[in-house]
Design a protein around this motif. Structure first.
Motif, PDB file in Angstrom:
ATOM      1  N   SER A 317      41.611  51.442  36.177  1.00  0.00           N
ATOM      2  CA  SER A 317      42.400  50.252  35.812  1.00  0.00           C
ATOM      3  C   SER A 317      41.830  49.627  34.545  1.00  0.00           C
ATOM      4  O   SER A 317      42.570  49.100  33.714  1.00  0.00           O
ATOM      5  CB  SER A 317      42.419  49.245  36.958  1.00  0.00           C
ATOM      6  N   ARG A 343      53.809  44.410  29.186  1.00  0.00           N
ATOM      7  CA  ARG A 343      54.402  44.830  30.445  1.00  0.00           C
ATOM      8  C   ARG A 343      55.393  45.964  30.212  1.00  0.00           C
ATOM      9  O   ARG A 343      55.368  46.983  30.904  1.00  0.00           O
ATOM     10  CB  ARG A 343      55.095  43.620  31.089  1.00  0.00           C
ATOM     11  N   SER A 347      54.916  49.783  31.346  1.00  0.00           N
ATOM     12  CA  SER A 347      55.839  50.249  32.386  1.00  0.00           C
ATOM     13  C   SER A 347      56.631  51.457  31.909  1.00  0.00           C
ATOM     14  O   SER A 347      56.868  52.394  32.662  1.00  0.00           O
ATOM     15  CB  SER A 347      56.807  49.132  32.782  1.00  0.00           C
ATOM     16  N   ARG A 355      50.469  54.203  37.370  1.00  0.00           N
ATOM     17  CA  ARG A 355      50.691  52.781  37.663  1.00  0.00           C
ATOM     18  C   ARG A 355      50.171  52.420  39.054  1.00  0.00           C
ATOM     19  O   ARG A 355      49.583  51.372  39.256  1.00  0.00           O
ATOM     20  CB  ARG A 355      52.187  52.462  37.534  1.00  0.00           C
ATOM     21  N   ARG A 356      50.368  53.347  39.991  1.00  0.00           N
ATOM     22  CA  ARG A 356      49.880  53.112  41.357  1.00  0.00           C
ATOM     23  C   ARG A 356      48.364  52.893  41.333  1.00  0.00           C
ATOM     24  O   ARG A 356      47.832  51.966  41.923  1.00  0.00           O
ATOM     25  CB  ARG A 356      50.241  54.321  42.228  1.00  0.00           C
ATOM     26  N   MET A 359      47.263  49.606  39.696  1.00  0.00           N
ATOM     27  CA  MET A 359      47.453  48.464  40.595  1.00  0.00           C
ATOM     28  C   MET A 359      46.388  48.430  41.689  1.00  0.00           C
ATOM     29  O   MET A 359      45.823  47.391  41.995  1.00  0.00           O
ATOM     30  CB  MET A 359      48.857  48.496  41.190  1.00  0.00           C
ATOM     31  N   THR A 362      43.102  47.378  40.070  1.00  0.00           N
ATOM     32  CA  THR A 362      43.111  45.962  39.724  1.00  0.00           C
ATOM     33  C   THR A 362      42.889  45.131  40.982  1.00  0.00           C
ATOM     34  O   THR A 362      42.128  44.163  40.985  1.00  0.00           O
ATOM     35  CB  THR A 362      44.459  45.599  39.061  1.00  0.00           C
ATOM     36  N   PHE A 363      43.527  45.568  42.057  1.00  0.00           N
ATOM     37  CA  PHE A 363      43.395  44.852  43.328  1.00  0.00           C
ATOM     38  C   PHE A 363      41.948  44.862  43.833  1.00  0.00           C
ATOM     39  O   PHE A 363      41.396  43.810  44.171  1.00  0.00           O
ATOM     40  CB  PHE A 363      44.335  45.482  44.364  1.00  0.00           C
TER      41      PHE A 363
END
Lengths: 486, 473
Positions: A317, A343, A347, A355-356, A359, A362-363
């Motif tokens: 990430s 963005r 995207s 992207r998965r 994310m 980042t989480f």
């Protein structure tokens, strides 16, 4: 002359040194082979026809140089290595037109050794994937059966070597991306110790796990490539300063002196019957030859998948934050507002798997979740390293399966990321522990597909690992080139 | 209410190259020329550590009494901005290279110790240049990757005057140690200030406003003053102070909430996997310690001890390279006080006017020492020195040879002066008579006559002595 493409890497190099054929002949043979096989397997993102022939001509003008062990040898590199004159796409739409202004240290070293690059090999986008289906440039297909995946993420490199496009190729292995496609395509792949090979100029996925390594059709060929690329590099602070061992004069151990540990957590996993059969046959061949096999306990390996996908996603990430469409790469048009520009560029430019993971990463680094996820995963990583070191204390090397199923049909799991992540279980622990691992064919399954095993050794023990690998290679039945090779 | 102030100071380290790549750090280049694949965040590029930056950060820590950690870590501070090529800043979270430390300042009620929390290493971002006219933003990455140290104080300051004193003293120290060039107009020394108010004596802290990026002492002082007033007014009106990041507008003398990079960011810090731990060995620390120049106090005491006037000491210590120049000149002629006087009168103004660093002065320490020596021996007079110095500065000539060539050496030979004095007395019998009758003032007239007769070449002091002797005859 028509059979140049059938020669292994060392044979090719020797023949070139002996002027049995010219560098132009070798490169032309590779390009012809690419032309023939590429429509069926799609191993290349970019074919470097013109530049390769030009370089070959230059080499031929000066003649073979014994100081350059890869003089005139055609190679493929995974499209994450920066190489001047071709885009480094990393399998991503976002980098479709990114031409690097510098070269990877590995590329420089191979060039200095006389190698000629004929293609940039296909891979999962930013090396994230296990099938090469997540490339923005279409999937690569398995040379043993074009309906099947070649594995990944270095699927293009493995397929190019297996389909006899090139005698050797470069890949990267963050969680098995060299060893797994090597196994599914029936060739040899080495993930060196973290820090043995420079990462400079290689598009980063997960910095603490990424390691570049070679593919070829024999252990000795892989050893030659490693001898060229290994060693300290001032441009990569994580590259070890340790001197490089001699990988060219391997002292094969006696079978009777060799004890291989079988990590219980991996061998007790369920195998698809044809794989199970092939692996049992391989173990029997080893014991018949006098090799001792013993089960070793590595209880923390069961946390490998969770640990890996937290750490790798977290680093990814951050590593992929630079792809914002501001300085280079594809930029979404029409929106002057900064956040919208980011963005939309990201995207549009980045695929679903990337992207998965961004994310997810980042989480797990977010305030309030860091301790529960990233920190815990970092601690678990140390436990896995502990298991690894302890297990190696009980044997000479560790022997593990590479996949629990043979190469599977394209599209089987593209919408099922968790299953695909679980399939990486056999290869991930080694990246978490940092050690070297050699993947080599153990034979063919009853369905006629290659089945591989991997040998894990202590950090910076590549010379011993390759020596043991050479012994195993003689014990196992040869798989040969896939039927399509004709 | 009592103001509570803490500072975060960013000082650009005085290295030739950037923190993680070999690009030059010197300001003033065309935009986007001092860049490479590393500092522009190209795919595949990796950072490599600049060892000099580690040494300078450790040196600052030693000078400020911090604990210099044998091992510290870089972390990534993740956020998106066009001037941040990697999408993260490489900074230090835990542990930083230096922890703790302090510096004393003078206050009206006596000296006060300001504690430091930490000093850490980090790389700078590039610059966004907003082109309002054409409604676009341009990015210059020359500064991206420049090495900084961030010095974080404890909230021990209680007024803008204290904060400004602290900043000035810290700036002077870091410049003298050559940790930073400290060119504030280039942003090489800048600070963020945190200001809050609390009832006097209360142990709890109020809500703070953070004013970003102040690049002059004066602005820092003004921003603090304004922020104290603003918060005081809010408390008086019973309104809450919001924790926010503010920008100081020097034209309007007010702080305003920042609009970009605003809200509370989640920086998602994690250990930078591309860099091994930063190591400072005991041997390195010792070497840095030995290479440290004396503290300002020690230097001042030393100079005063050599008989220099206090204002001259202040002058020398304010000018970079001046003390070193003096030391070097003294090695040739051990009269610090006299050399310092020449520096104060001639050398420092000349260097300033010509914009030449003192160590690069065309008048070498050796030649200035020689000039002092010639003056002490009476070979060159004050007026001659005034005439000689500009030529020495322009040409770098040797003083004695130049003085002779220009005929600016003095007549200080006693016999010659007595002969001249005798002539003057003989041609001014009336004045000589008056002197002998007690009008001693006449002597200066006679000295003037002697100087005239010698066309200014006589040593005035010797001339007076010679006249007195001649008048006695």
């Amino acid at each position: 002359m028509t059979d140049i493409h059938r020669l292994g890497l060392r044979q090719t190099a020797q023949a070139l040194q002996a002027r049995e054929f010219s560098a132009t002949d070798a490169v032309s043979a590779a390009l012809e082979r690419i032309r023939l096989t590429e429509p069926r397997i799609g191993a290349c993102v970019t074919v470097l026809g013109e530049s390769a022939l030009r370089e070959a001509k230059l080499l031929d003008e000066s003649g073979p140089d014994p100081a350059r062990p890869l003089w005139g040898v055609p190679l493929a590199v995974k499209d994450v290595f920066d190489l001047k004159g071709a885009p480094t796409t990393a399998g991503s739409r976002l980098l479709e037109n990114y031409f690097p202004a510098f070269e990877a240290t590995v590329v420089e070293r191979l060039r200095a050794a006389g190698a000629i690059f004929v293609s940039k090999a296909n891979c999962d986008e930013f090396a994230m994937g296990s099938t090469t289906e997540f490339s923005a440039y279409g999937p690569t297909k398995n040379p043993w059966d074009p309906a099947l995946v070649p594995g990944g993420s270095s699927g293009g490199s493995a397929a190019a070597v297996a389909a006899l496009q090139v005698p050797g190729a470069m890949g990267t292995d963050t969680g098995g991306s060299i060893r797994q496609p090597a196994a599914l395509c029936g060739c040899v792949g080495l993930k060196p110790t973290y820090g043995r090979v420079s990462r400079y100029g290689i598009v980063a996925f997960a910095s603490s796990l990424d390691q570049a390594g070679p593919f070829a059709r024999s252990v000795g060929d892989v050893a030659l490539l490693l001898s060229v690329i290994a060693g300290p590099d001032g441009k990569d602070s994580t590259c070890s300063a340790r001197p490089v061992d001699d990988y060219l004069n391997l002292k094969e151990p006696k079978a009777a002196d060799l004890t291989l540990g079988l990590p219980d957590a991996l061998w007790s996993a369920g195998f698809e019957p044809s794989v199970d059969e092939a692996l049992s046959a391989a173990k029997k061949a080893l014991t018949d030859a006098g090799v001792r096999l013993k089960s070793v306990s590595m209880p923390n390996l069961r946390y490998s998948v969770a640990t890996y996908y937290i750490l790798a996603a977290a680093e990814a990430s951050s590593n992929l934050a630079r792809y914002d469409g501001v300085r280079y790469g594809q930029r979404a048009e029409g929106d002057p507002e900064l956040v919208a520009l980011y963005r939309r560029s990201r995207s549009q430019g980045l695929g679903p798997e990337v992207r998965r993971r961004i994310m997810l990463g980042t989480f797990v680094l977010s305030s309030g979740y860091y301790d529960a996820y990233f920190k815990k995963a970092a601690q678990t990583r140390r436990l896995i390293l502990g298991d690894y070191q302890r297990a190696l204390g009980e044997c000479d090397y560790l022997l593990a399966p590479v996949t629990s199923i043979p190469a599977w049909p394209l599209g089987s799991f593209t919408d099922d990321p968790l299953t695909i992540y679980q399939l990486d279980m056999m290869t991930l622990p080694l990246n978490l522990a940092g050690g070297p691992g050699l993947s080599l064919p153990a034979g063919l399954s009853s369905a006629g597909l290659p089945v591989g095993v991997q040998l894990w050794g202590p950090s910076f023990g590549e010379a011993g690992l390759l020596s043991a690998g050479a012994l195993l290679e003689r014990i196992f039945p040869p798989v040969g080139p896939p039927p399509m090779a004709g | 209410m009592e103001p509570v102030i803490g500072l975060e100071i960013h000082a650009q380290l005085k290295t030739k190259t950037k923190l993680f790549c070999p690009c030059p750090t010197e300001p003033g280049a065309e935009p986007n020329t001092n860049i490479c694949e590393v500092c522009t965040g190209q795919p595949g590029a990796l950072p490599r550590m600049n060892g000099k930056a580690i040494e300078l950060a450790a040196k600052a820590g030693l000078a400020l009494g911090s604990k210099v950690n044998g091992q510290s870590l870089f972390s990534r501070k993740n956020y998106f901005y066009p001037d941040l090529p990697n999408g993260f800043q490489t900074s230090q979270l835990d542990p930083p290279i230096c922890q703790g430390g302090s510096m004393d300042i003078e206050t009206p009620s006596g000296p006060k110790t300001i504690r430091l929390n930490r000093i850490h290493l980090e790389d700078d971002a590039g610059k966004c240049v907003h082109d309002e006219k054409r409604g676009r933003t341009l990015v210059d990455l020359n500064r991206a990757g420049t090495p900084l140290i961030e010095i974080v104080t404890e909230p021990d300051l209680n007024s803008s005057a204290e904060a400004m004193d602290f900043l000035k003293k810290l700036h002077a120290l870091l410049v003298r140690l050559e940790v930073t060039e400290g060119r504030m107009e280039e942003g090489e020394f800048r600070c963020d200030v945190n200001v809050s108010l609390r009832p006097k004596g209360s142990p709890t802290m109020g809500v703070r406003g953070e004013i970003k990026n102040l690049n002059s002492f004066r602005y820092a002082g003004q921003a603090i003053e304004y922020e104290i007033k603003r918060q005081t007014a809010l408390y008086a009106q019973g309104q809450p102070v919001l924790q926010e990041t503010l920008h100081f507008d020097p034209a309007r003398h007010e702080t305003r909430p920042l609009r970009s990079k605003e809200e509370a960011h989640d920086y998602r810090y994690f250990p930078q996997p591309d860099l091994p731990p930063v190591r400072v060995s005991p041997e390195l620390l010792e070497r840095i310690g030995l290479s440290m120049p004396a503290t300002a106090e020690e230097t001042a005491q030393n100079l005063l001890g050599q008989g220099l006037r206090e204002d001259v000491v202040t002058l020398l210590m304010d000018r970079k390279g001046a003390v070193g120049y003096l030391e070097e000149a003294r090695a040739h002629y051990d009269q610090a006080k006299k050399i310092a006087a020449l520096m104060a009168e001639f050398l420092l103004p000349a260097c300033q006017k010509a914009d030449v660093p003192i160590p690069d002065s065309p008048v070498t320490p050796r030649n200035l020492a020689k000039l002092a020596e010639l003056m002490d021996k009476g070979v060159v007079g004050r007026r001659a020195a005034q005439e000689l110095f500009p030529i020495l500065f322009r040409t770098g000539a040797e003083p004695e040879a130049l003085a002779r060539e220009k005929g600016l050496t003095q007549i200080s030979d006693k016999g010659a002066l007595l002969a001249l004095a005798a002539e003057v007395v003989a041609s001014h019998p009336k004045e000589a008579e008056n002197y002998r009758n007690g009008q001693e003032k006449v002597l200066s007239f006679l000295v003037g006559q002697l100087m005239r007769k010698s066309r200014g070449a006589a040593d005035p002091k010797g001339a007076g002595e010679a006249l007195i002797e001649a008048l006695k005859a």
